[in-house]
Design a protein around this motif. Sequence first.
Motif, short mmCIF file in Angstrom:
data_model
loop_
_atom_site.label_atom_id
_atom_site.label_comp_id
_atom_site.label_asym_id
_atom_site.label_seq_id
_atom_site.Cartn_x
_atom_site.Cartn_y
_atom_site.Cartn_z
N ASN A 124 33.65 45.75 32.99
CA ASN A 124 34.41 47.01 32.91
C ASN A 124 35.70 46.99 33.72
OD1 ASN A 124 33.04 47.07 35.42
ND2 ASN A 124 33.03 49.30 35.43
N ARG A 125 36.28 45.82 33.92
CA ARG A 125 37.49 45.70 34.74
C ARG A 125 38.63 45.09 33.92
NH1 ARG A 125 35.85 48.01 39.55
NH2 ARG A 125 37.39 46.85 40.71
N PRO A 126 39.32 45.87 33.07
CA PRO A 126 40.39 45.30 32.24
C PRO A 126 41.56 44.81 33.08
CG PRO A 126 40.12 47.66 31.78
CD PRO A 126 39.11 47.29 32.82
N VAL A 127 42.16 43.71 32.62
CA VAL A 127 43.39 43.20 33.21
C VAL A 127 44.52 44.00 32.55
CG1 VAL A 127 44.91 41.21 33.48
CG2 VAL A 127 42.42 40.90 33.55
N GLU A 128 45.24 44.74 33.34
CA GLU A 128 46.28 45.64 32.82
C GLU A 128 47.27 44.89 31.94
OE1 GLU A 128 47.60 49.27 32.12
OE2 GLU A 128 46.03 48.94 33.62
N GLY A 129 47.39 45.35 30.68
CA GLY A 129 48.40 44.83 29.77
C GLY A 129 48.11 43.49 29.14
N LEU A 130 46.94 42.92 29.34
CA LEU A 130 46.64 41.60 28.76
C LEU A 130 45.58 41.74 27.67
CD1 LEU A 130 47.10 38.54 28.74
CD2 LEU A 130 45.34 38.36 30.53
N ARG B 180 49.07 32.48 24.21
CA ARG B 180 49.49 31.70 25.39
C ARG B 180 48.76 30.36 25.47
NH1 ARG B 180 49.63 36.08 30.34
NH2 ARG B 180 50.94 37.60 29.30
N LEU B 181 47.52 30.33 24.96
CA LEU B 181 46.70 29.12 25.02
C LEU B 181 46.82 28.28 23.74
CD1 LEU B 181 43.49 30.70 26.61
CD2 LEU B 181 45.21 29.27 27.74
N ASP B 182 47.77 28.63 22.88
CA ASP B 182 47.99 27.92 21.61
C ASP B 182 46.77 27.92 20.71
OD1 ASP B 182 50.70 27.28 22.12
OD2 ASP B 182 50.09 25.56 23.33
N VAL B 183 46.04 29.04 20.71
CA VAL B 183 44.93 29.24 19.78
C VAL B 183 45.44 30.25 18.76
CG1 VAL B 183 42.57 30.07 19.47
CG2 VAL B 183 43.18 28.75 21.53
#
Length: 188
Positions: free
Chosen positions: A44-50, A58-61
Amino acid sequence: MEGGEFLTGKMLIAMPGIGDPRFERAVVLICAHDEGHAMGVAVNRPVEGLTLPDLLTRLDVTPSTEMAPDLVLLGGPVDRERGFVLHTDDYMSDDHSLFVADGVALTATREVLEAMAGLHPPRRSLLALGYSGWGAGQLEMELRENVWLTCEPDEALIFGADHAHKWSQALAKIGVDASLLSSTAGRA
């Protein structure tokens, strides 16, 4: 734990006043627990804006289809550069998936990211950066000190998108009204 009862597959609910802002109102699925360590992922801890599509790019997937803008979560303070995917067990890697609870597994490889972006992804999944870890006896001590409550997991708590209310929802599962909790603990 007493009598060999470990918490793999259970959820931890942080008590008010936990004393560590990294875990304030955290809900953590315990993925592994034995006499030597415990490891879990906060759900329940979202990374803001990601979002997941942003991170996969970003990982080329490259996603095979349009993906929902699910938020990437912060799984805990340990190894934050590494991704951990909690997913339903309709996707399993024989060599890399760890069974966590009924219907739920954990995988931390690029292959699970490719599956998530592919035509046959797990039915439900979440990507978390980092994990929560405890050394031998540390989690047991925190439980004795009333730092955490425990509850059974369900798909809504693990995979639901309402991150702001998961803490109170987890407490409600065990019959606790969040508004009635105190940030000070005592012992009888």
